[in-house]
Design a protein around this motif. Structure first.
Motif, PDB file in Angstrom:
ATOM      1  N   ILE A 290      -3.386  16.015  -7.532  1.00  0.00           N
ATOM      2  CA  ILE A 290      -3.478  15.267  -6.280  1.00  0.00           C
ATOM      3  C   ILE A 290      -3.544  16.251  -5.114  1.00  0.00           C
ATOM      4  CG2 ILE A 290      -2.401  13.550  -4.799  1.00  0.00           C
ATOM      5  CD1 ILE A 290      -0.963  12.465  -7.280  1.00  0.00           C
ATOM      6  N   GLN A 291      -4.647  16.193  -4.398  1.00  0.00           N
ATOM      7  CA  GLN A 291      -4.838  17.071  -3.246  1.00  0.00           C
ATOM      8  C   GLN A 291      -4.387  16.335  -1.990  1.00  0.00           C
ATOM      9  OE1 GLN A 291      -8.924  18.142  -2.208  1.00  0.00           O
ATOM     10  NE2 GLN A 291      -8.262  20.232  -1.811  1.00  0.00           N
ATOM     11  N   VAL A 292      -3.383  16.878  -1.298  1.00  0.00           N
ATOM     12  CA  VAL A 292      -2.826  16.229  -0.116  1.00  0.00           C
ATOM     13  C   VAL A 292      -3.220  17.017   1.129  1.00  0.00           C
ATOM     14  CG1 VAL A 292      -0.920  15.279  -1.444  1.00  0.00           C
ATOM     15  CG2 VAL A 292      -0.642  17.486  -0.288  1.00  0.00           C
ATOM     16  N   LEU A 293      -2.970  16.407   2.290  1.00  0.00           N
ATOM     17  CA  LEU A 293      -3.329  17.032   3.550  1.00  0.00           C
ATOM     18  C   LEU A 293      -2.352  18.142   3.910  1.00  0.00           C
ATOM     19  CD1 LEU A 293      -4.121  13.798   5.605  1.00  0.00           C
ATOM     20  CD2 LEU A 293      -5.765  15.323   4.499  1.00  0.00           C
ATOM     21  N   ALA A 294      -2.827  19.112   4.657  1.00  0.00           N
ATOM     22  CA  ALA A 294      -1.944  20.136   5.194  1.00  0.00           C
ATOM     23  C   ALA A 294      -1.011  19.483   6.216  1.00  0.00           C
ATOM     24  CB  ALA A 294      -2.755  21.246   5.838  1.00  0.00           C
ATOM     25  N   GLY A 295       0.104  20.117   6.493  1.00  0.00           N
ATOM     26  CA  GLY A 295       1.069  19.561   7.425  1.00  0.00           C
ATOM     27  C   GLY A 295       0.870  20.071   8.842  1.00  0.00           C
ATOM     28  N   THR A 296       1.206  19.265   9.809  1.00  0.00           N
ATOM     29  CA  THR A 296       1.188  19.692  11.207  1.00  0.00           C
ATOM     30  C   THR A 296       2.629  19.842  11.683  1.00  0.00           C
ATOM     31  OG1 THR A 296       1.044  17.367  11.889  1.00  0.00           O
ATOM     32  CG2 THR A 296      -1.016  18.605  11.743  1.00  0.00           C
ATOM     33  N   GLY A 297       2.838  20.806  12.552  1.00  0.00           N
ATOM     34  CA  GLY A 297       4.206  21.078  12.998  1.00  0.00           C
ATOM     35  C   GLY A 297       5.041  21.570  11.841  1.00  0.00           C
ATOM     36  N   LYS A 298       6.211  20.979  11.661  1.00  0.00           N
ATOM     37  CA  LYS A 298       7.110  21.377  10.580  1.00  0.00           C
ATOM     38  C   LYS A 298       6.937  20.530   9.322  1.00  0.00           C
ATOM     39  CE  LYS A 298      10.734  23.214  13.607  1.00  0.00           C
ATOM     40  NZ  LYS A 298      12.173  23.145  13.968  1.00  0.00           N
ATOM     41  N   ALA A 299       6.017  19.584   9.370  1.00  0.00           N
ATOM     42  CA  ALA A 299       5.798  18.707   8.212  1.00  0.00           C
ATOM     43  C   ALA A 299       5.153  19.485   7.066  1.00  0.00           C
ATOM     44  CB  ALA A 299       4.919  17.525   8.602  1.00  0.00           C
ATOM     45  N   VAL A 300       5.650  19.259   5.870  1.00  0.00           N
ATOM     46  CA  VAL A 300       5.062  19.910   4.694  1.00  0.00           C
ATOM     47  C   VAL A 300       3.632  19.423   4.489  1.00  0.00           C
ATOM     48  CG1 VAL A 300       5.219  20.147   2.189  1.00  0.00           C
ATOM     49  CG2 VAL A 300       7.293  20.214   3.581  1.00  0.00           C
ATOM     50  N   SER A 301       3.413  18.124   4.695  1.00  0.00           N
ATOM     51  CA  SER A 301       2.082  17.546   4.531  1.00  0.00           C
ATOM     52  C   SER A 301       1.983  16.303   5.405  1.00  0.00           C
ATOM     53  CB  SER A 301       1.832  17.177   3.059  1.00  0.00           C
ATOM     54  OG  SER A 301       0.635  16.423   2.927  1.00  0.00           O
ATOM     55  N   ASP A 302       0.783  16.070   5.918  1.00  0.00           N
ATOM     56  CA  ASP A 302       0.561  14.845   6.681  1.00  0.00           C
ATOM     57  C   ASP A 302       0.325  13.651   5.773  1.00  0.00           C
ATOM     58  OD1 ASP A 302       0.918  16.213   8.999  1.00  0.00           O
ATOM     59  OD2 ASP A 302      -1.210  16.377   9.510  1.00  0.00           O
ATOM     60  N   THR A 303       0.203  13.876   4.487  1.00  0.00           N
ATOM     61  CA  THR A 303       0.172  12.782   3.517  1.00  0.00           C
ATOM     62  C   THR A 303       1.612  12.356   3.219  1.00  0.00           C
ATOM     63  OG1 THR A 303      -1.825  13.687   2.501  1.00  0.00           O
ATOM     64  CG2 THR A 303      -0.585  12.080   1.214  1.00  0.00           C
ATOM     65  N   ASN A 304       1.847  11.071   3.121  1.00  0.00           N
ATOM     66  CA  ASN A 304       3.179  10.545   2.829  1.00  0.00           C
ATOM     67  C   ASN A 304       3.488  10.790   1.347  1.00  0.00           C
ATOM     68  OD1 ASN A 304       5.502   9.015   2.328  1.00  0.00           O
ATOM     69  ND2 ASN A 304       4.934   7.456   3.828  1.00  0.00           N
ATOM     70  N   LEU A 305       4.122  11.913   1.050  1.00  0.00           N
ATOM     71  CA  LEU A 305       4.398  12.297  -0.332  1.00  0.00           C
ATOM     72  C   LEU A 305       5.365  11.335  -1.006  1.00  0.00           C
ATOM     73  CD1 LEU A 305       4.707  16.184   0.050  1.00  0.00           C
ATOM     74  CD2 LEU A 305       2.672  14.816  -0.420  1.00  0.00           C
ATOM     75  N   GLU A 306       6.312  10.804  -0.237  1.00  0.00           N
ATOM     76  CA  GLU A 306       7.257   9.831  -0.798  1.00  0.00           C
ATOM     77  C   GLU A 306       6.501   8.621  -1.324  1.00  0.00           C
ATOM     78  OE1 GLU A 306      10.781   9.841  -0.621  1.00  0.00           O
ATOM     79  OE2 GLU A 306      10.975  11.826   0.296  1.00  0.00           O
ATOM     80  N   ASP A 307       5.551   8.155  -0.528  1.00  0.00           N
ATOM     81  CA  ASP A 307       4.780   6.973  -0.915  1.00  0.00           C
ATOM     82  C   ASP A 307       3.896   7.271  -2.132  1.00  0.00           C
ATOM     83  OD1 ASP A 307       4.176   4.330  -0.676  1.00  0.00           O
ATOM     84  OD2 ASP A 307       2.691   4.580   0.928  1.00  0.00           O
ATOM     85  N   VAL A 308       3.347   8.472  -2.176  1.00  0.00           N
ATOM     86  CA  VAL A 308       2.480   8.856  -3.296  1.00  0.00           C
ATOM     87  C   VAL A 308       3.237   8.777  -4.618  1.00  0.00           C
ATOM     88  CG1 VAL A 308       1.256  10.793  -4.373  1.00  0.00           C
ATOM     89  CG2 VAL A 308       0.888  10.275  -1.950  1.00  0.00           C
ATOM     90  N   ILE A 309       4.396   9.429  -4.689  1.00  0.00           N
ATOM     91  CA  ILE A 309       5.165   9.434  -5.929  1.00  0.00           C
ATOM     92  C   ILE A 309       5.651   8.025  -6.264  1.00  0.00           C
ATOM     93  CG2 ILE A 309       7.205  10.357  -7.086  1.00  0.00           C
ATOM     94  CD1 ILE A 309       4.901  12.360  -6.656  1.00  0.00           C
TER      95      ILE A 309
END
Length: 930
Positions: A290-309
């Motif tokens: 699963i390829q997710v988005l890069a994060g902006t600011g301090k976020a690990v990813s701009d994709t909601n990883l919690e929702d993905v799992i």
């Protein structure tokens, strides 16, 4: 090598060996730098080819002398690629010694010259201006440039410089820097006093990429090219890449697409488990990438990883355990996602960690990564990121078992889901992929919308096997709770719940068993079909058919019906093919003494020759020639020149080491199968231990003996193949694949067993009709197939027969197609008859027919008819083998006239026909209307 190379890999290795010998010879004469370009598409196994080439250089072949002092320098653009290449060589090349592969360490490496007999790994990241390797220091007396320059000056006759991959995957300034460094080795550099490397071997997927590196040098360039067709035919790559996108992105948002991708991955897991369990392979354990988005600011990813799992677990109806989900987010450590600890992992470690099920990543999988277990991919990236997606996809097309799957065709594709793409932007991904991989990636790339599937699975199981097994055995474990190598196995306790079981043997016994084989049974009732209707008005009539599809498939596969593979070239000589075939027959207990029998006959042939020399009084003089180096050695040196050019050397006695060298050359000329040593075990004289060596050298030096050995091998190979081919059908898939590979490599036209898969992947066509009596169908028993008018009409006539059961559309050039060879204009070509008809038979249970509706205007009519006639003479168990034309019967109604080549009298007439007119006359006199 520890692995058997594919035919195209063997050819490439031999070609590389020849071209490098010529190049070194040319450099020795002219001092002009030499460049050889190995161009091979994705999945060709370029590292394996190079490993085999390195072994050939070190240990010699039947044509070239060994060069144990050779030095290899392997340059790539990253430490990860270096380590991956080094590991492959260590694992696959059995002749490479421990410690022979050396990674040049920037902190400790300091040598005046490179040592003989070593393989050095170097990457461009260690060669920048600030790198330690390029500077003197208190701990470094020689820079890497000085080490290489000294090696070129003193050891140019043994230095092979390999440039790997030509910075694939790099972008912008980084790629430019790598190019600049790599070009130093091709052009030389006055600034660092580095001469051009005498011989450079470039490994690249595309000619343009490496040619850009070579640039305007005055080096002599030779090419070794592996075509996409060669790789495609090998089975090393998936047959298809299917890219899925939503037509309606509002209705099918990214999480809806993720659910579809999860369903696909789950289906792949179930199919792989079933296949590997039945065929006794280790489970593949497919990976969901699963390829997710890069994060902006301090976020690990701009994709909601919690929702993905959470969505994946919800779709699977299970919870992941620790280490089943991992990420590759740079230097980030363990993350907690949806209550699960998700550790970081290096991309290179993904393949071997069997616990991993889901991989989350951003961009860093495109280079230095190879994971054949990656079966399904989902990307949350947007259309402007087509390049990153294409780079990754090119690394996912390799097959997990390095072979085409015969039983379940759905396992021969890889799926990519793109929620933020549409039909136009998907084309960008395809264009980028083809550009990255050299213009022609050796697999089919197709796209489909989420709403309209292009590829669908058809099976001989009318309901999905996982569903049927669950219904039959409600206690069967879910595929996602199956034990891995690192987890305890689970067994059902008689009281309640589950208990752990650490015994692998007991775990194997607890695996679900296959349903008992069913007895073939056919029950058919059908409405009458009016064949006088116009062909273009033909519609599938309502029928009530119960077809034992599994029983029919089992029946056909057990018969070992004859089919062929037609190739342009023969890969192996018959001696190599014979050795491989006898090994297989012995290994699988088909003919336990096959290899022993072959060895005995070859050794007897050698001994008979020596006995004959003694009788003629010629042995002593010939033996003296061997011992005094007067026997010509038919082998080239490392520069591609004959070792002696037929000249007689000065008389002196050969030492034991010289005699052993001649014996190795003799063994190589006899195929390198150890015949001289087997001869020695039987005929060695303890009082004269060199005697058997002389015997073998004399036998190998005699052209007539070698020709006789090859004639024997050809005859013996075909004899064994004809005798034991039918017994292979009862063996497992592994044996069948090995057998097919051996036989295919031996002849341009080779005999095989016709075998049907259980599941096929079909590309749907617009305008097709639904049939409920096709052998392969969807889970509801229906198959939507587009036929032309003639095909519809012939099929309509067939379905009228009381003994008709079902039919199979025989596809052209599929891995399982029934193929019949024919000769036209002095060239052998493959023919793929349109239909295979299955009929019930009171004695056999079933009988199959081969039908070919064929336009009489085609010029290949007589040639195909003769090919079919020869096939009918060899395969007498086929019911009918018919070539069919449209015509009018005596009542003036449109019918199909059939010429049945299974009938001996008709077959003889066709084989004697000289031209199309004679064949047309045979059709007129002997053709019949059903």
């Amino acid at each position: 090598m520890k692995v058997e190379l594919f035919p195209f890999q063997k050819r490439a290795t031999a070609e590389l060996r020849m071209k490098t010998a010529e190049a070194l010879g040319s450099y020795r004469r002219t001092h002009t730098p030499q460049v050889i370009s190995l161009q091979a598409p994705t999945g060709a196994g370029k590292t394996i080819i190079m490993a085999s080439f390195i072994e050939d250089v070190y240990y010699g072949t039947d044509q070239y002398a060994e060069q144990p002092e050779a030095i290899f320098v392997w340059l790539s653009d990253s430490p990860a690629l270096n380590e991956q290449s080094k590991q492959k060589i260590d694992l696959k090349a059995d002749k490479i010694r421990f410690g022979q592969c050396v990674t040049i360490d920037d902190s400790s490496f300091d040598q005046e010259m490179l040592d003989d007999g070593h393989i050095y790994f170097l990457n461009t990241q260690k060669l920048g201006k600030a790198a330690n390797l390029v500077h003197h220091s208190d701990t470094r007396q020689y820079t890497i440039w000085e080490t290489l320059a000294n090696t070129v000056r003193e050891k140019s006759d043994r230095l092979y410089f390999i440039i790997d991959e030509a910075h694939r995957g790099m972008q912008g300034r980084e790629a430019g820097r790598a190019t600049s460094i790599m070009q130093r080795f091709l052009k030389g550099s006055t600034d660092i006093k580095l001469p051009p490397m005498p011989l450079v071997i470039g490994i690249s997927a595309t000619a343009a990429r490496f040619n850009a590196l070579v640039g305007d040098t005055n080096s002599t360039l030779q090419k070794c090219i592996i075509s996409a067709n060669e790789v495609r035919a090998s089975g090393l790559l998936k047959d298809r890449i299917v890219i899925t996108y939503p037509d309606d992105p509002e209705k099918h948002n990214d999480m809806a697409v993720l659910q579809a991708a999860t369903d696909e991955w789950k289906n792949k897991c179930e199919h792989w488990y079933q296949y590997t369990y039945e065929q006794h392979y280790a489970n593949v354990n497919p990976v969901f990438v699963i390829q997710v988005l890069a994060g902006t600011g301090k976020a690990v990813s701009d994709t909601n990883l919690e929702d993905v799992i959470a969505k994946i677990e919800e779709r699977l109806n299970t919870k992941f355990s620790e280490n089943e989900v991992v990420h590759t987010f740079g230097s980030t450590g363990t993350l907690t996602i949806n209550g699960l600890n998700v550790p970081h992992i290096d991309p290179a470690d993904i393949t071997d960690d069997r616990r991993i099920k889901v991989v989350l990543f951003k961009e860093n999988l495109s280079t230095g990564w190879d994971c054949p277990r990656a079966e399904t991919m989902m990307s949350f990236r947007h259309a402007e990121d087509a390049t990153y997606i294409a780079q990754l996809l090119g690394r996912m097309v390799r097959t997990p078992l390095q072979c085409h799957i015969m039983v379940d065709d759905s396992l021969n594709d890889v799926r990519l889901y793109l929620p933020y793409f549409n039909v136009d932007t998907v084309k960008q991904v395809i264009d980028e992929l083809q550009s990255t991989e050299g213009g022609e990636i050796p697999t089919v790339i197709d796209d489909e919308s989420l709403e309209n599937q292009v590829y669908v699975p058809w099976t001989v199981h009318t309901a999905s096997r996982s569903k049927r097994n669950t219904e039959e055995n409600p206690d069967q474990l879910n595929i996602f709770t199956l034990p891995t190598a690192e987890q305890p196995t689970i067994s059902k306790d008689s009281s309640a719940g589950y208990t752990t079981n650490s015994d692998p043997k007991e775990a194997q016994e607890s695996c679900p068993q296959q349903p008992a084989d069913t007895v073939p049974a056919i029950h058919q009732t059908s409405t009458s079909v009016n064949l006088d209707e116009q062909i273009d008005d033909v519609k599938q009539t309502e029928t009530s058919i119960e077809i034992d599809r599994e029983g029919i498939t089992k029946f056909i596969n057990e018969q070992g019906y004859l089919t062929y593979i037609v190739r342009n070239v023969r890969i192996n000589n018959y001696l190599k093919s014979l050795l491989n075939l006898t090994t297989l027959l012995t290994q699988y207990n088909i003919c336990p003494n096959a290899k022993e029998e072959m060895d005995s006959e070859v050794i007897a042939m050698m001994h008979s020759y020596i006995e004959d020399l003694h009788k003629r009084g010629e042995y002593d003089q010939l033996a003296k020639n061997v011992l005094s180096f007067k026997l010509s050695v038919r082998i080239f040196d490392v520069f591609g020149e004959s070792l002696d050019n037929g000249l007689v050397h000065s008389l002196f006695t050969a030492s034991d080491s010289d005699l052993d060298r001649q014996l190795r050359a003799a063994d190589a000329r006899l195929g390198a199968y150890g015949f001289p040593y087997k001869y020695g075990r039987k005929y060695a004289d303890l009082e004269n231990p060199s005697q058997y060596k002389v015997d073998c050298i004399l036998f190998a030096a005699d052209d007539d003996c070698v020709s006789k050995l090859n004639r024997y091998a050809e005859k013996k190979f075909h004899e064994l193949n004809d005798r034991y081919r039918k017994y292979v059908v009862s063996k497992d898939d592994r044996c069948k694949k090995q057998y097919d590979s051996i036989v295919s490599d031996s002849d341009t036209v080779s005999k095989h067993n016709f075998s049907l898969p259980e599941t096929i992947s079909v590309r749907l066509e617009d305008g097709g009709e639904e049939y409920d009596n096709h052998l392969f169908a969807d889970e509801n028993g229906l198959a939507k197939i587009k036929l032309n008018g003639w095909e519809q009409g012939v099929l309509k006539e067939e379905m009228k027969s009381d003994d008709f059961v079902c039919w199979i559309r025989n596809p052209s050039r599929s891995s399982w197609s029934l193929c019949i060879p024919y000769e036209i204009e002095n060239e052998i070509k493959p023919a793929y008859p349109d239909f295979i008809i299955v009929r019930k038979d009171a004695i056999l249970g079933y009988v199959i027919d081969i039908l070919e509706p064929h336009n009489p205007d085609f010029k290949d009519n007589l040639a195909k008819a003769k090919g079919f006639a020869k096939y009918a003479a060899e395969e007498i168990r086929i019911g009918r083998i018919q070539i069919i034309r449209q015509g009018k019967n005596s009542a003036g109604k449109t019918r199909f006239k059939r010429l049945d080549l299974a009938k001996g009298a008709i077959r003889d007439k066709v084989l004697k026909a000289q031209n199309s007119d004679e064949f047309d006359h045979i059709f007129d006199t002997d053709g019949t209307f059903d």
